[in-house]
Motif scaffolding. Structure first.
Motif, PDB file in Angstrom:
ATOM      1  N   ASP A  86      -4.808   4.800  -5.595  1.00 54.12           N
ATOM      2  CA  ASP A  86      -5.522   5.902  -4.204  1.00 54.12           C
ATOM      3  C   ASP A  86      -6.619   4.565  -4.345  1.00 54.12           C
ATOM      4  O   ASP A  86      -7.502   3.563  -5.584  1.00 54.12           O
TER       5      ASP A  86
ATOM      6  N   ASP B  31      -3.857   3.426   3.716  1.00 49.42           N
ATOM      7  CA  ASP B  31      -4.321   4.106   2.418  1.00 49.42           C
ATOM      8  C   ASP B  31      -4.929   5.349   3.111  1.00 49.42           C
ATOM      9  O   ASP B  31      -4.414   6.407   2.897  1.00 49.42           O
TER      10      ASP B  31
ATOM     11  N   TYR C  57      -7.294  -1.202   2.572  1.00 46.07           N
ATOM     12  CA  TYR C  57      -7.817   0.377   2.696  1.00 46.07           C
ATOM     13  C   TYR C  57      -7.911   1.653   3.718  1.00 46.07           C
ATOM     14  O   TYR C  57      -7.160   3.017   3.912  1.00 46.07           O
TER      15      TYR C  57
ATOM     16  N   LYS D 241      -2.895   9.057   3.917  1.00 47.82           N
ATOM     17  CA  LYS D 241      -3.102  10.112   3.718  1.00 47.82           C
ATOM     18  C   LYS D 241      -4.464  11.112   3.759  1.00 47.82           C
ATOM     19  O   LYS D 241      -4.752  12.142   3.514  1.00 47.82           O
TER      20      LYS D 241
ATOM     21  N   ALA E 257       0.737   3.641  -3.254  1.00 48.25           N
ATOM     22  CA  ALA E 257      -0.194   5.521  -2.818  1.00 48.25           C
ATOM     23  C   ALA E 257       0.987   6.340  -3.672  1.00 48.25           C
ATOM     24  O   ALA E 257       0.366   7.659  -3.453  1.00 48.25           O
TER      25      ALA E 257
ATOM     26  N   THR F 167       0.520  -1.869  -0.170  1.00 45.39           N
ATOM     27  CA  THR F 167       0.117  -0.251   0.174  1.00 45.39           C
ATOM     28  C   THR F 167       0.629   1.637  -0.153  1.00 45.39           C
ATOM     29  O   THR F 167       0.343   2.279  -0.561  1.00 45.39           O
TER      30      THR F 167
END
Length: 247
Positions: A157, A209, A206, A213, A152, A148
């Protein structure tokens, strides 16, 4: 095991950085700020996992502890209370998640209650099955986390996974209710364990991520809770799969 997942906000709502190059696309703050946040989350998560391993080991190795929960009425009631305690703790945790040290105390209670449930689940499972589940969980978590971060950094995304993962968890919940009242046998438990493992693998991607962010700096408790639950649920799903296949 499934829990309500807390909300998140975009990190830009709290901090706005300077002119340094963003660590990942979609970031606006300086890299050192986001790295400090990431280190903080994984530090808290490491303490949670060590606490879970310690408590689970005690429950598994000290037989009178597990026997108390299954052989007496008071022990069974306490076990049911421990199952529902994390849900009860989530309410004050949501209200006090920015207030130190109350947020950490509530997080500790949340972690300890889940650790006892995990320990009692392992207490009646063969050691080989537990070891297989632990090793595979560790490998999967490390691999998906590294993937991930790598994805990323290249602009990928994973926010699009949210509705699919939510729908998948609802299916698992209905499946669990059906299994509770109308047991479908060993094959159905293997299917359940396999599907649940895949779903919580998706949640690890998920939530990692989101950690990179979207979580704001004052939401470190929610970020730690989300990743902790992903790992615990993945382990329990693999435990269900291996236990059903081994029986």
């Amino acid at each position: 095991m499934d829990w309500n997942r807390p909300p998140y906000r975009k990190s830009g709502d709290v901090e706005e950085g300077g002119s340094a190059r963003p660590l990942y696309p979609m970031m606006v703050e300086r890299p050192e700020l986001r790295w400090a946040f990431v280190r903080k989350i994984y530090g808290i998560l490491s303490i949670q996992m060590l606490l879970t391993i310690a408590i689970s080991s005690i429950v598994v190795s000290v037989k009178p502890v597990s026997q108390f929960f299954v052989s007496s009425g008071g022990g069974l009631g306490l076990y049911i209370f421990l199952i529902f305690l994390p849900f009860l703790v989530m309410c004050p945790l949501y209200h006090y998640y920015q207030q130190h040290p109350i947020n950490l105390i509530l997080l500790g209670i949340f972690t300890v209650s889940i650790s006892f449930v995990v320990g009692l689940t392992c207490a009646f499972t063969e050691g080989k099955v537990i070891l297989e589940s632990v090793i595979l969980t560790a490998v999967v978590v490390v691999s998906l986390t590294l993937y991930t971060f790598w994805a990323a950094k290249r602009g990928h995304d994973f926010s699009f996974l949210a509705p699919f993962l939510f729908a998948a968890v609802m299916i698992l919940l209905v499946f669990s209710i059906i299994q509770l009242f109308f047991p479908l046998g060993r094959i159905s438990m293997m299917i359940y364990g396999g599907l649940a493992s895949l779903i919580f693998c998706g949640y690890i991607i998920y939530d990692t991520d989101n950690l990179i962010k979207r979580y704001a700096y004052d939401e470190y408790i929610w970020a730690a809770v989300a990743l902790y639950l992903d790992i615990i649920n993945l382990f329990l799903s693999l435990l269900t799969l291996f236990r059903a296949s081994d029986s």
